[in-house]
Design a protein around this motif. Structure first.
Motif, PDB file in Angstrom:
ATOM      1  N   GLY A   1      -6.500 -34.656  17.636  1.00 40.15           N
ATOM      2  CA  GLY A   1      -6.472 -35.817  18.214  1.00 40.15           C
ATOM      3  C   GLY A   1      -7.723 -36.180  18.357  1.00 40.15           C
ATOM      4  N   TRP A   2      -8.097 -37.439  18.478  1.00 35.38           N
ATOM      5  CA  TRP A   2      -9.506 -37.985  18.854  1.00 35.38           C
ATOM      6  C   TRP A   2      -9.704 -39.065  20.028  1.00 35.38           C
ATOM      7  CZ3 TRP A   2     -13.372 -35.786  16.176  1.00 35.38           C
ATOM      8  CH2 TRP A   2     -14.612 -36.264  16.324  1.00 35.38           C
ATOM      9  N   ASN A   3     -11.007 -39.108  20.309  1.00 31.53           N
ATOM     10  CA  ASN A   3     -11.305 -40.196  21.478  1.00 31.53           C
ATOM     11  C   ASN A   3     -12.113 -41.046  20.789  1.00 31.53           C
ATOM     12  OD1 ASN A   3     -12.444 -41.220  23.718  1.00 31.53           O
ATOM     13  ND2 ASN A   3     -11.768 -39.302  25.131  1.00 31.53           N
ATOM     14  N   TYR A   4     -12.139 -42.405  21.105  1.00 34.30           N
ATOM     15  CA  TYR A   4     -12.690 -43.467  20.431  1.00 34.30           C
ATOM     16  C   TYR A   4     -14.265 -43.387  21.132  1.00 34.30           C
ATOM     17  CZ  TYR A   4      -9.022 -45.912  18.250  1.00 34.30           C
ATOM     18  OH  TYR A   4      -7.794 -45.978  17.454  1.00 34.30           O
TER      19      TYR A   4
ATOM     20  N   ALA B   1      -7.749 -44.664  25.217  1.00 36.28           N
ATOM     21  CA  ALA B   1      -7.192 -44.977  24.040  1.00 36.28           C
ATOM     22  C   ALA B   1      -7.195 -43.644  23.037  1.00 36.28           C
ATOM     23  CB  ALA B   1      -7.514 -46.223  23.395  1.00 36.28           C
ATOM     24  N   LEU B   2      -6.387 -42.710  22.954  1.00 33.02           N
ATOM     25  CA  LEU B   2      -6.159 -41.685  22.080  1.00 33.02           C
ATOM     26  C   LEU B   2      -5.669 -41.875  20.902  1.00 33.02           C
ATOM     27  CD1 LEU B   2      -5.795 -38.766  24.669  1.00 33.02           C
ATOM     28  CD2 LEU B   2      -7.881 -39.681  23.826  1.00 33.02           C
ATOM     29  N   MET B   3      -6.168 -41.309  19.671  1.00 34.95           N
ATOM     30  CA  MET B   3      -5.364 -41.578  18.517  1.00 34.95           C
ATOM     31  C   MET B   3      -5.594 -40.203  17.483  1.00 34.95           C
ATOM     32  SD  MET B   3      -8.480 -41.545  16.550  1.00 34.95           S
ATOM     33  CE  MET B   3      -7.700 -42.479  14.986  1.00 34.95           C
ATOM     34  N   ASN B   4      -4.876 -39.910  16.505  1.00 34.22           N
ATOM     35  CA  ASN B   4      -4.855 -38.881  15.819  1.00 34.22           C
ATOM     36  C   ASN B   4      -5.584 -39.005  14.456  1.00 34.22           C
ATOM     37  OD1 ASN B   4      -3.306 -37.236  17.451  1.00 34.22           O
ATOM     38  ND2 ASN B   4      -1.491 -38.275  16.612  1.00 34.22           N
ATOM     39  N   ILE B   5      -6.387 -38.345  14.092  1.00 34.27           N
ATOM     40  CA  ILE B   5      -7.199 -38.552  12.885  1.00 34.27           C
ATOM     41  C   ILE B   5      -6.623 -37.363  11.648  1.00 34.27           C
ATOM     42  CG2 ILE B   5      -9.382 -38.934  14.046  1.00 34.27           C
ATOM     43  CD1 ILE B   5     -10.287 -36.081  13.560  1.00 34.27           C
TER      44      ILE B   5
ATOM     45  N   ASP C   1     -11.989 -46.729  11.377  1.00 31.66           N
ATOM     46  CA  ASP C   1     -11.539 -47.391  10.249  1.00 31.66           C
ATOM     47  C   ASP C   1      -9.975 -47.832  10.992  1.00 31.66           C
ATOM     48  OD1 ASP C   1     -10.537 -48.424   7.516  1.00 31.66           O
ATOM     49  OD2 ASP C   1      -9.027 -46.918   7.925  1.00 31.66           O
ATOM     50  N   GLN C   2      -9.451 -46.938  11.933  1.00 36.61           N
ATOM     51  CA  GLN C   2      -8.340 -47.181  12.811  1.00 36.61           C
ATOM     52  C   GLN C   2      -8.440 -48.122  13.931  1.00 36.61           C
ATOM     53  OE1 GLN C   2      -5.313 -43.929  13.428  1.00 36.61           O
ATOM     54  NE2 GLN C   2      -5.975 -42.818  11.613  1.00 36.61           N
ATOM     55  N   GLY C   3      -9.654 -48.069  14.409  1.00 34.38           N
ATOM     56  CA  GLY C   3      -9.939 -48.715  15.621  1.00 34.38           C
ATOM     57  C   GLY C   3     -10.118 -50.066  15.167  1.00 34.38           C
ATOM     58  N   MET C   4     -10.549 -50.586  13.908  1.00 33.73           N
ATOM     59  CA  MET C   4     -10.778 -51.964  13.638  1.00 33.73           C
ATOM     60  C   MET C   4      -9.193 -52.796  13.638  1.00 33.73           C
ATOM     61  SD  MET C   4     -13.845 -52.273  10.903  1.00 33.73           S
ATOM     62  CE  MET C   4     -13.295 -51.259   9.902  1.00 33.73           C
ATOM     63  N   GLU C   5      -8.369 -51.766  13.504  1.00 37.22           N
ATOM     64  CA  GLU C   5      -6.769 -52.613  13.296  1.00 37.22           C
ATOM     65  C   GLU C   5      -6.206 -52.161  14.455  1.00 37.22           C
ATOM     66  OE1 GLU C   5      -6.199 -54.224  10.772  1.00 37.22           O
ATOM     67  OE2 GLU C   5      -7.954 -53.646   9.624  1.00 37.22           O
ATOM     68  N   ASP C   6      -6.682 -51.571  15.752  1.00 33.01           N
ATOM     69  CA  ASP C   6      -6.031 -51.155  16.812  1.00 33.01           C
ATOM     70  C   ASP C   6      -6.284 -52.350  17.926  1.00 33.01           C
ATOM     71  OD1 ASP C   6      -4.993 -49.993  19.161  1.00 33.01           O
ATOM     72  OD2 ASP C   6      -5.695 -48.300  18.749  1.00 33.01           O
ATOM     73  N   SER C   7      -5.059 -52.863  18.347  1.00 33.34           N
ATOM     74  CA  SER C   7      -5.217 -54.264  19.117  1.00 33.34           C
ATOM     75  C   SER C   7      -5.716 -53.906  20.564  1.00 33.34           C
ATOM     76  CB  SER C   7      -3.832 -54.877  19.448  1.00 33.34           C
ATOM     77  OG  SER C   7      -2.707 -53.835  19.768  1.00 33.34           O
ATOM     78  N   GLU C   8      -5.705 -52.406  21.004  1.00 32.87           N
ATOM     79  CA  GLU C   8      -5.869 -52.084  22.390  1.00 32.87           C
ATOM     80  C   GLU C   8      -7.448 -52.034  22.126  1.00 32.87           C
ATOM     81  OE1 GLU C   8      -3.912 -48.859  23.611  1.00 32.87           O
ATOM     82  OE2 GLU C   8      -2.088 -49.473  23.647  1.00 32.87           O
ATOM     83  N   ILE C   9      -8.045 -51.669  20.980  1.00 25.89           N
ATOM     84  CA  ILE C   9      -9.534 -51.267  20.863  1.00 25.89           C
ATOM     85  C   ILE C   9     -10.237 -52.551  20.461  1.00 25.89           C
ATOM     86  CG2 ILE C   9     -11.180 -49.653  19.849  1.00 25.89           C
ATOM     87  CD1 ILE C   9      -9.509 -48.377  21.760  1.00 25.89           C
ATOM     88  N   LYS C  10      -9.716 -53.391  19.450  1.00 18.99           N
ATOM     89  CA  LYS C  10     -10.374 -54.478  18.987  1.00 18.99           C
ATOM     90  C   LYS C  10     -11.020 -55.299  20.254  1.00 18.99           C
ATOM     91  CE  LYS C  10      -8.682 -56.665  15.447  1.00 18.99           C
ATOM     92  NZ  LYS C  10      -8.021 -57.647  14.650  1.00 18.99           N
ATOM     93  N   PRO C  11     -12.294 -55.725  20.083  1.00 20.81           N
ATOM     94  CA  PRO C  11     -12.816 -56.502  21.203  1.00 20.81           C
ATOM     95  C   PRO C  11     -12.368 -57.755  21.482  1.00 20.81           C
ATOM     96  CG  PRO C  11     -14.361 -56.460  19.216  1.00 20.81           C
ATOM     97  CD  PRO C  11     -13.215 -55.612  18.847  1.00 20.81           C
ATOM     98  N   LYS C  12     -12.116 -58.185  22.951  1.00 18.07           N
ATOM     99  CA  LYS C  12     -11.651 -59.466  22.982  1.00 18.07           C
ATOM    100  C   LYS C  12     -12.591 -60.284  23.005  1.00 18.07           C
ATOM    101  CE  LYS C  12      -7.642 -57.181  24.412  1.00 18.07           C
ATOM    102  NZ  LYS C  12      -8.221 -56.109  24.080  1.00 18.07           N
ATOM    103  N   LYS C  13     -14.060 -59.839  23.263  1.00 19.91           N
ATOM    104  CA  LYS C  13     -15.012 -60.808  23.080  1.00 19.91           C
ATOM    105  C   LYS C  13     -16.256 -59.793  22.812  1.00 19.91           C
ATOM    106  CE  LYS C  13     -16.102 -60.762  27.945  1.00 19.91           C
ATOM    107  NZ  LYS C  13     -16.277 -61.649  29.329  1.00 19.91           N
ATOM    108  N   TYR C  14     -17.133 -60.623  22.162  1.00 17.08           N
ATOM    109  CA  TYR C  14     -18.298 -59.774  21.838  1.00 17.08           C
ATOM    110  C   TYR C  14     -19.101 -59.467  23.084  1.00 17.08           C
ATOM    111  CZ  TYR C  14     -16.916 -60.151  16.881  1.00 17.08           C
ATOM    112  OH  TYR C  14     -16.435 -60.232  15.582  1.00 17.08           O
ATOM    113  N   GLN C  15     -19.812 -58.395  23.100  1.00 17.36           N
ATOM    114  CA  GLN C  15     -20.826 -58.122  23.780  1.00 17.36           C
ATOM    115  C   GLN C  15     -22.160 -58.193  23.871  1.00 17.36           C
ATOM    116  OE1 GLN C  15     -19.544 -56.420  26.946  1.00 17.36           O
ATOM    117  NE2 GLN C  15     -17.542 -56.861  26.174  1.00 17.36           N
ATOM    118  N   TYR C  16     -22.557 -58.425  22.657  1.00 14.71           N
ATOM    119  CA  TYR C  16     -23.818 -59.024  22.290  1.00 14.71           C
ATOM    120  C   TYR C  16     -25.060 -58.092  22.708  1.00 14.71           C
ATOM    121  CZ  TYR C  16     -21.224 -63.321  21.299  1.00 14.71           C
ATOM    122  OH  TYR C  16     -20.184 -64.243  21.111  1.00 14.71           O
TER     123      TYR C  16
END
Length: 215
Positions: A118-121, A109-113, A57-72
């Motif tokens: 802490g959590w690892n994507y 890119a670590l984050m807090n849940i 949920d947080q990753g979809m809003e994280d600019s560092e995690i959001k895909p720059k282009k799809y990997q297909y």
């Protein structure tokens, strides 16, 4: 039988509680220690159950995690994609691997849940599906895994040899871990699955040859 399963369940919980306590303490094991271990076990189970969902949920809003282009599809199977990268990069065909654009990024890119968790994507498999086709990828890749599982079950109907059983067991394990830490994006899967398929086909071939000789 039900009573035995109940006793085994209690024993398993107590054992995990002791392990949880001993991971962070070397004190005596008593009622207080078991209570503390049980509390830690509950927190760990809660974190590992909710962690992937919160992180996605947080990753979809994280600019560092959001895909720059799809990997297909390359992200969900980036272990296999990495070997293609090794083979084709010399010809300038596959200049960057999906592994570098997903797993390496997720690990950094670590984050807090939670305030103290802490959590690892990299332990949020839906992020790989998201990098393939966006939100649609979460549905599409999951549907693809369902079809693949059905194909593996069909192989068991044809030949229930040790290699097909091992393959089916591995697929069940992957499905069980699919939300938390998927295994299709790990490099070892390529070798393991290929070995099982080759040995299974070889076993079926030998059986057919043996039947022909007996006739």
């Amino acid at each position: 039988a039900k009573f035995s399963l109940f006793i085994m369940g209690i024993g398993l919980v107590l054992s995990l509680s002791i392990v949880s306590f001993m991971k962070q303490s070397t004190g005596d094991i008593n009622n207080e220690a078991l209570g503390e271990g049980l509390s830690r076990l509950g927190m760990d189970l809660g974190a590992h159950s909710a962690g992937p969902i919160v992180a996605f949920d947080q990753g979809m809003e994280d600019s560092e995690i959001k895909p720059k282009k799809y990997q297909y599809g390359a992200a969900s199977f980036c272990g296999a994609d990495y070997f293609l990268y090794i083979a084709l990069r010399r010809f300038g065909i596959h200049e960057k691997s999906s592994y570098d654009e997903t797993t390496h990024v997720f690990k950094e890119a670590l984050m807090n849940i939670a305030p103290d968790r802490g959590w690892n994507y990299a332990y949020t498999s839906c992020m790989y599906y998201y990098h393939d086709f966006g939100v649609l990828g979460v549905i599409l890749i999951s549907f693809l895994f369902g079809i693949m599982t059905r194909r593996v079950i069909s192989r068991l109907y044809v030949s229930a040899d040790i290699y097909n059983i091992a393959f089916f067991t591995f697929v069940c394990f992957c499905l069980y871990m699919s939300v938390f830490s998927g295994y299709t994006h790990k490099m070892m899967v390529v070798f393991y699955v290929a070995l099982l398929l080759v040995m299974s086909c070889y076993t079926q071939f030998r059986r057919k040859r043996l039947k022909q000789k007996l006739k």
